[in-house]
Design a protein around this motif. Structure first.
Motif, PDB file in Angstrom:
ATOM      1  N   ALA A 237      66.128  22.810  67.569  1.00 51.45           N
ATOM      2  CA  ALA A 237      66.300  24.266  67.647  1.00 51.45           C
ATOM      3  C   ALA A 237      65.130  24.979  66.984  1.00 51.45           C
ATOM      4  O   ALA A 237      64.606  25.958  67.520  1.00 51.45           O
ATOM      5  CB  ALA A 237      67.621  24.681  66.990  1.00 51.45           C
ATOM      6  N   GLY A 238      64.704  24.487  65.833  1.00 47.74           N
ATOM      7  CA  GLY A 238      63.568  25.091  65.148  1.00 47.74           C
ATOM      8  C   GLY A 238      62.298  25.014  65.979  1.00 47.74           C
ATOM      9  O   GLY A 238      61.550  25.989  66.083  1.00 47.74           O
ATOM     10  N   SER A 239      62.080  23.868  66.592  1.00 51.95           N
ATOM     11  CA  SER A 239      60.893  23.707  67.431  1.00 51.95           C
ATOM     12  C   SER A 239      60.932  24.645  68.630  1.00 51.95           C
ATOM     13  O   SER A 239      59.910  25.230  69.003  1.00 51.95           O
ATOM     14  CB  SER A 239      60.788  22.262  67.923  1.00 51.95           C
ATOM     15  N   LEU A 240      62.105  24.780  69.234  1.00 49.45           N
ATOM     16  CA  LEU A 240      62.224  25.688  70.381  1.00 49.45           C
ATOM     17  C   LEU A 240      61.975  27.137  69.966  1.00 49.45           C
ATOM     18  O   LEU A 240      61.268  27.879  70.657  1.00 49.45           O
ATOM     19  CB  LEU A 240      63.607  25.556  71.029  1.00 49.45           C
ATOM     20  N   LEU A 241      62.529  27.547  68.824  1.00 48.77           N
ATOM     21  CA  LEU A 241      62.305  28.909  68.344  1.00 48.77           C
ATOM     22  C   LEU A 241      60.840  29.155  68.035  1.00 48.77           C
ATOM     23  O   LEU A 241      60.286  30.202  68.375  1.00 48.77           O
ATOM     24  CB  LEU A 241      63.175  29.197  67.119  1.00 48.77           C
ATOM     25  N   GLU A 242      60.193  28.185  67.393  1.00 49.24           N
ATOM     26  CA  GLU A 242      58.770  28.333  67.078  1.00 49.24           C
ATOM     27  C   GLU A 242      57.934  28.466  68.336  1.00 49.24           C
ATOM     28  O   GLU A 242      56.935  29.184  68.350  1.00 49.24           O
ATOM     29  CB  GLU A 242      58.276  27.146  66.256  1.00 49.24           C
ATOM     30  N   SER A 243      58.360  27.804  69.408  1.00 50.75           N
ATOM     31  CA  SER A 243      57.593  27.860  70.652  1.00 50.75           C
ATOM     32  C   SER A 243      57.628  29.243  71.283  1.00 50.75           C
ATOM     33  O   SER A 243      56.793  29.565  72.129  1.00 50.75           O
ATOM     34  CB  SER A 243      58.115  26.827  71.652  1.00 50.75           C
ATOM     35  N   LEU A 244      58.570  30.083  70.868  1.00 52.29           N
ATOM     36  CA  LEU A 244      58.676  31.439  71.408  1.00 52.29           C
ATOM     37  C   LEU A 244      57.710  32.404  70.738  1.00 52.29           C
ATOM     38  O   LEU A 244      57.414  33.459  71.281  1.00 52.29           O
ATOM     39  CB  LEU A 244      60.109  31.967  71.267  1.00 52.29           C
ATOM     40  N   ASP A 245      57.238  32.047  69.540  1.00 53.89           N
ATOM     41  CA  ASP A 245      56.300  32.905  68.813  1.00 53.89           C
ATOM     42  C   ASP A 245      54.898  32.687  69.362  1.00 53.89           C
ATOM     43  O   ASP A 245      54.243  31.694  69.056  1.00 53.89           O
ATOM     44  CB  ASP A 245      56.316  32.592  67.315  1.00 53.89           C
ATOM     45  N   GLU A 246      54.445  33.612  70.173  1.00 50.26           N
ATOM     46  CA  GLU A 246      53.128  33.470  70.778  1.00 50.26           C
ATOM     47  C   GLU A 246      52.015  33.933  69.841  1.00 50.26           C
ATOM     48  O   GLU A 246      50.892  33.461  69.932  1.00 50.26           O
ATOM     49  CB  GLU A 246      53.070  34.241  72.094  1.00 50.26           C
ATOM     50  N   THR A 247      52.317  34.871  68.964  1.00 55.94           N
ATOM     51  CA  THR A 247      51.307  35.351  68.032  1.00 55.94           C
ATOM     52  C   THR A 247      51.850  35.279  66.617  1.00 55.94           C
ATOM     53  O   THR A 247      53.052  35.382  66.391  1.00 55.94           O
ATOM     54  CB  THR A 247      50.903  36.810  68.333  1.00 55.94           C
ATOM     55  N   VAL A 248      50.955  35.091  65.683  1.00 51.12           N
ATOM     56  CA  VAL A 248      51.318  35.041  64.277  1.00 51.12           C
ATOM     57  C   VAL A 248      50.727  36.268  63.607  1.00 51.12           C
ATOM     58  O   VAL A 248      49.536  36.541  63.727  1.00 51.12           O
ATOM     59  CB  VAL A 248      50.772  33.757  63.618  1.00 51.12           C
ATOM     60  N   ASP A 249      51.567  37.015  62.927  1.00 51.56           N
ATOM     61  CA  ASP A 249      51.115  38.180  62.169  1.00 51.56           C
ATOM     62  C   ASP A 249      50.578  37.674  60.834  1.00 51.56           C
ATOM     63  O   ASP A 249      51.349  37.321  59.940  1.00 51.56           O
ATOM     64  CB  ASP A 249      52.284  39.147  61.964  1.00 51.56           C
ATOM     65  N   GLN A 250      49.257  37.599  60.718  1.00 53.48           N
ATOM     66  CA  GLN A 250      48.640  37.059  59.510  1.00 53.48           C
ATOM     67  C   GLN A 250      49.015  37.861  58.264  1.00 53.48           C
ATOM     68  O   GLN A 250      49.173  37.297  57.182  1.00 53.48           O
ATOM     69  CB  GLN A 250      47.116  36.985  59.671  1.00 53.48           C
ATOM     70  N   GLY A 251      49.166  39.167  58.415  1.00 51.72           N
ATOM     71  CA  GLY A 251      49.572  39.989  57.277  1.00 51.72           C
ATOM     72  C   GLY A 251      50.954  39.609  56.790  1.00 51.72           C
ATOM     73  O   GLY A 251      51.194  39.484  55.581  1.00 51.72           O
ATOM     74  N   ALA A 252      51.874  39.412  57.727  1.00 56.05           N
ATOM     75  CA  ALA A 252      53.231  39.018  57.364  1.00 56.05           C
ATOM     76  C   ALA A 252      53.237  37.631  56.735  1.00 56.05           C
ATOM     77  O   ALA A 252      53.948  37.394  55.744  1.00 56.05           O
ATOM     78  CB  ALA A 252      54.143  39.050  58.587  1.00 56.05           C
ATOM     79  N   GLU A 253      52.449  36.723  57.286  1.00 58.43           N
ATOM     80  CA  GLU A 253      52.357  35.378  56.715  1.00 58.43           C
ATOM     81  C   GLU A 253      51.862  35.436  55.279  1.00 58.43           C
ATOM     82  O   GLU A 253      52.411  34.769  54.398  1.00 58.43           O
ATOM     83  CB  GLU A 253      51.425  34.498  57.554  1.00 58.43           C
TER      84      GLU A 253
END
Length: 78
Positions: A24-40
């Motif tokens: 489930a975690g892998s599937l959810l991560e696959s939906l994130d196409e962009t990473v908000d570097q500020g949020a990270e």
């Protein structure tokens, strides 16, 4: 639901709970196409702050079973 998806779901549901959670975690991560570097970066600061609070004794950890009971009580208006 498409037949192929139904078959995949049936197979996935036979997996042990930790494997289902990882899937489930892998599937959810696959939906994130962009990473908000500020949020990270902000999350890294927050995580470091919380670790420091635990290490210093400023806050005490709570067992998950107790936390779950407290959350349920809040949600049930008690």
């Amino acid at each position: 639901m498409h037949e192929e998806i139904s078959e995949l779901l049936k197979k996935a549901l036979t997996l042990p709970a930790p494997a289902r959670a990882a899937l489930a975690g892998s599937l959810l991560e696959s939906l994130d196409e962009t990473v908000d570097q500020g949020a990270e970066a902000e999350w890294q600061v927050e995580i470091a702050r919380r670790i420091q609070e635990l290490d210093s004794g400023k806050v005490k950890p709570v067992a998950w079973a107790k936390a779950r009971r407290q959350i349920a009580a809040i949600l049930n208006g008690r």
